[in-house]
Design a protein around this motif. Structure first.
Motif, PDB file in Angstrom:
ATOM      1  N   GLN A 360     -55.652  78.136  84.884  1.00 43.22           N
ATOM      2  CA  GLN A 360     -56.633  77.708  83.384  1.00 43.22           C
ATOM      3  C   GLN A 360     -57.243  76.033  83.480  1.00 43.22           C
ATOM      4  N   LYS A 361     -57.916  76.614  82.479  1.00 47.42           N
ATOM      5  CA  LYS A 361     -58.981  75.290  82.321  1.00 47.42           C
ATOM      6  C   LYS A 361     -59.986  74.658  83.210  1.00 47.42           C
ATOM      7  N   ASP A 383     -58.443  81.301  81.826  1.00 50.65           N
ATOM      8  CA  ASP A 383     -58.307  81.009  79.974  1.00 50.65           C
ATOM      9  C   ASP A 383     -59.926  81.221  79.634  1.00 50.65           C
ATOM     10  N   LYS A 393     -56.013  86.981  73.501  1.00 56.42           N
ATOM     11  CA  LYS A 393     -55.606  85.359  74.657  1.00 56.42           C
ATOM     12  C   LYS A 393     -56.693  84.733  75.117  1.00 56.42           C
ATOM     13  N   ILE A 394     -57.767  85.537  74.666  1.00 53.16           N
ATOM     14  CA  ILE A 394     -59.381  85.648  75.190  1.00 53.16           C
ATOM     15  C   ILE A 394     -60.050  85.444  74.298  1.00 53.16           C
ATOM     16  N   GLN A 398     -63.654  81.623  74.132  1.00 51.42           N
ATOM     17  CA  GLN A 398     -63.494  81.148  74.882  1.00 51.42           C
ATOM     18  C   GLN A 398     -64.522  80.968  75.428  1.00 51.42           C
ATOM     19  N   ASN A 402     -66.000  78.050  77.501  1.00 49.04           N
ATOM     20  CA  ASN A 402     -64.756  77.239  78.355  1.00 49.04           C
ATOM     21  C   ASN A 402     -66.129  77.339  79.599  1.00 49.04           C
TER      22      ASN A 402
END
Ligand code: ACM
Ligand code: ZN
Length: 525
Positions: A360-361, A383, A393-394, A398, A402
């Motif tokens: 994640q991230k 993520d 959630k996504i 995002q 991201n």
């Protein structure tokens, strides 16, 4: 003046004057230079399908294709002037991407175009999409539809997750039971009906050819030493304690993995990989390597003996030993190995294995260029780029925002790009697959194609209606803007989904199995 919305957004786009200078008609004249046949055919097929005529005439409106070998890889220039569309590309892929852009221009203008010029190239050389066909089998026709969608989004790597606990989906001549037994499971999470299917070598060849016509490389994944219950169901001796298992009916991380102590496991896997390498000409093979519990290895005399011989003090080292042997087998044949990597992974892997990061991230410290030297990395940060996760959630924002390019990699050539993953534990149909994938794949494509300075989420949203018309040219469902956007209450839907998933994961299956193996191990010692 007409406002065009092209996804992924081109790096540079200028419209000069509002009047139409080009009008599509059924006499459209094609001038096709060397290396541009696929691009021209793709345009011709699209016009035929969407506008209803075969443009093979010799009229005054012309579209010309030419490779000029200037500019960046996969780049193109598309210009529209009086009665003329001109495509000049660096290479074949660039010409093909010019056509993908042109499709959107023609759709949005209904065939009449003003004078304009687009100069375009991708920021990432690796723009991937992964389809999990193990949890649910997708037919050859369905896979081709995904390849069509990838082409529209200018994606160039199809990662085919062919094996997992719930099904082995590729025919291996020297190990026929893998497909015959390993591809069938007694029932599914949904419907509780038997489920199965696998690809013959002819199917694989057909798909690889279809992908190549669209400038898409195909990376097969043979996931091991975990996620292998379907293989163990066919060949029990692959496991520690020779366990007789059924192909998994439920998702989740299984404790039964390959026995890494037995030399026969390696010869088995080398045979499988040799055939895989013959089937897939792009010379990249994904070895999986994710989610490998070490419970069995800790109890297995063969695995423990192997650790002792190697002087290993922890089972993670055994994992690295296993993956490195398979990876070396590939690199000796000139094939590039790839593996999954997350924050919990070890750092003892061969430096020439590409890591596919699915944490994640941002990429963790252990993966920065400094820590890893020349190690190549693909980002599938979960993520942002996990398409199976609910929009709660996504959400679309995002996936759009991201970055694939994260800390430590902004200026590095070592981050090859990113990949969007459609896992299918909860995707039993094309309808659900479409809902999960779109419009997120549009956001993803812009993330990996368009320079960050040229990206703007608001503008992306403004183009969503036009994007839906593009998606309508393929028989896919998609989520509406409302479904895909951030919305506070949606997270409760996500919590429900997560609970259901946890029940499957921690189902009695694993617990009962663990007790059995522990007993067996005790009896042996
Ligand atoms: C993964 O999601 N297990 C790579
Ligand atoms: Zn073992």
């Amino acid at each position: 003046m007409m406002k065009f919305h092209i996804i992924p957004k081109p790096q540079s786009f200028t419209v000069s004057g509002g009047e139409a200078v080009f009008a599509l008609d059924d006499m459209l004249n094609f001038q096709v230079g060397i290396g541009c046949k696929n691009a021209a055919k793709d345009l011709s097929d699209f016009i035929s399908k969407v506008f209803g005529f075969d443009p093979m005439g010799s009229g005054s409106e012309t579209v010309s294709f030419e490779l000029d070998r200037t500019g960046k890889d996969e780049s193109y220039r598309l210009s529209v002037s009086e009665h003329q569309i001109q495509i000049k590309a660096h290479d074949e892929a660039g010409a093909f991407y010019a056509v993908q852009t042109l499709k959107q221009l023609l759709l949005q203008s209904k065939g009449t175009l003003p004078a304009l010029q687009i100069d375009d190239y991708p920021v990432c050389s690796y723009r991937g999409f992964m389809l999990d066909v193990s949890r649910y089998f997708f037919t050859v026709e369905a896979v081709k539809l995904f390849l069509d969608a990838m082409a529209l989004h200018k994606l160039n790597v199809f990662h085919w997750h062919l094996t997992d606990d719930q099904g082995w989906r590729v025919e291996i001549y020297s190990k026929l039971l893998l497909a015959q037994i390993g591809s069938q499971r007694a029932y599914t999470n949904f419907g509780k009906t038997p489920h199965g299917g696998f690809y013959s070598k002819a199917d694989i060849e057909e798909i690889v050819r279809y992908a190549h016509e669209r400038y898409i490389k195909v990376i097969p994944e043979i996931d091991s030493p975990g996620h292998v219950v379907s293989a163990i169901a066919a060949y029990p001796s692959l496991s520690c304690f020779n366990r007789q298992l059924d192909v998994s009916t439920h998702s989740g991380i299984k404790n039964d993995v390959l026995c890494v102590g037995k030399e026969s496991t390696f010869s088995f896997m080398f045979d499988v990989l040799d055939e895989i390498c013959e089937m897939f000409p792009d010379k990249i093979v994904h070895l999986g390597g994710d989610e490998v519990p070490t419970k069995r290895w800790k109890l297995c005399p063969d695995c423990q003996r192997r650790m002792e011989e190697l002087g290993l003090t922890d089972e993670k080292g055994l994992h690295a030993y296993y993956i490195n042997r398979l990876a070396s087998h590939l690199t000796e044949k000139g094939v590039q190995p790839v593996m999954w990597y997350d924050e919990s992974s070890d750092n003892r892997y061969n430096s020439d294995i590409i890591f596919q990061y699915w944490g994640q991230k941002d990429v963790p410290d252990g993966l920065t260029s400094e820590a890893n030297g020349e190690r190549k990395v693909i980002s599938s940060r979960s993520d942002a780029f996990y398409l199976d996760l609910p929009y709660g959630k996504i959400n679309l924002k995002q996936t759009y925002e991201n970055d694939a390019f994260v800390d430590g990699f902004e200026k590095s050539d070592n981050l090859l790009g990113a990949e969007a993953c459609l896992w299918t534990e909860y995707v039993p149909s094309m309808a659900k697959a479409g809902y999960c994938t779109f419009p997120r794949l549009g956001a993803f494509s812009e993330n990996v194609w368009t320079e960050k300075k040229n990206r703007d989420f608001k503008e992306f949203l403004a183009g969503l209606k036009a994007y839906e018309r593009l998606l309508d040219t393929l028989p896919f469902d998609y989520a509406s803007k409302k479904q895909a956007m951030p919305w506070p209450l949606r997270k409760y839907g996500y919590l429900l989904w997560f609970e259901r998933r946890k029940l499957h994961w921690q189902g009695l299956h694993n617990l009962i199995d663990d007790r059995k193996v522990e007993k067996e191990a005790e009896n042996r010692i």
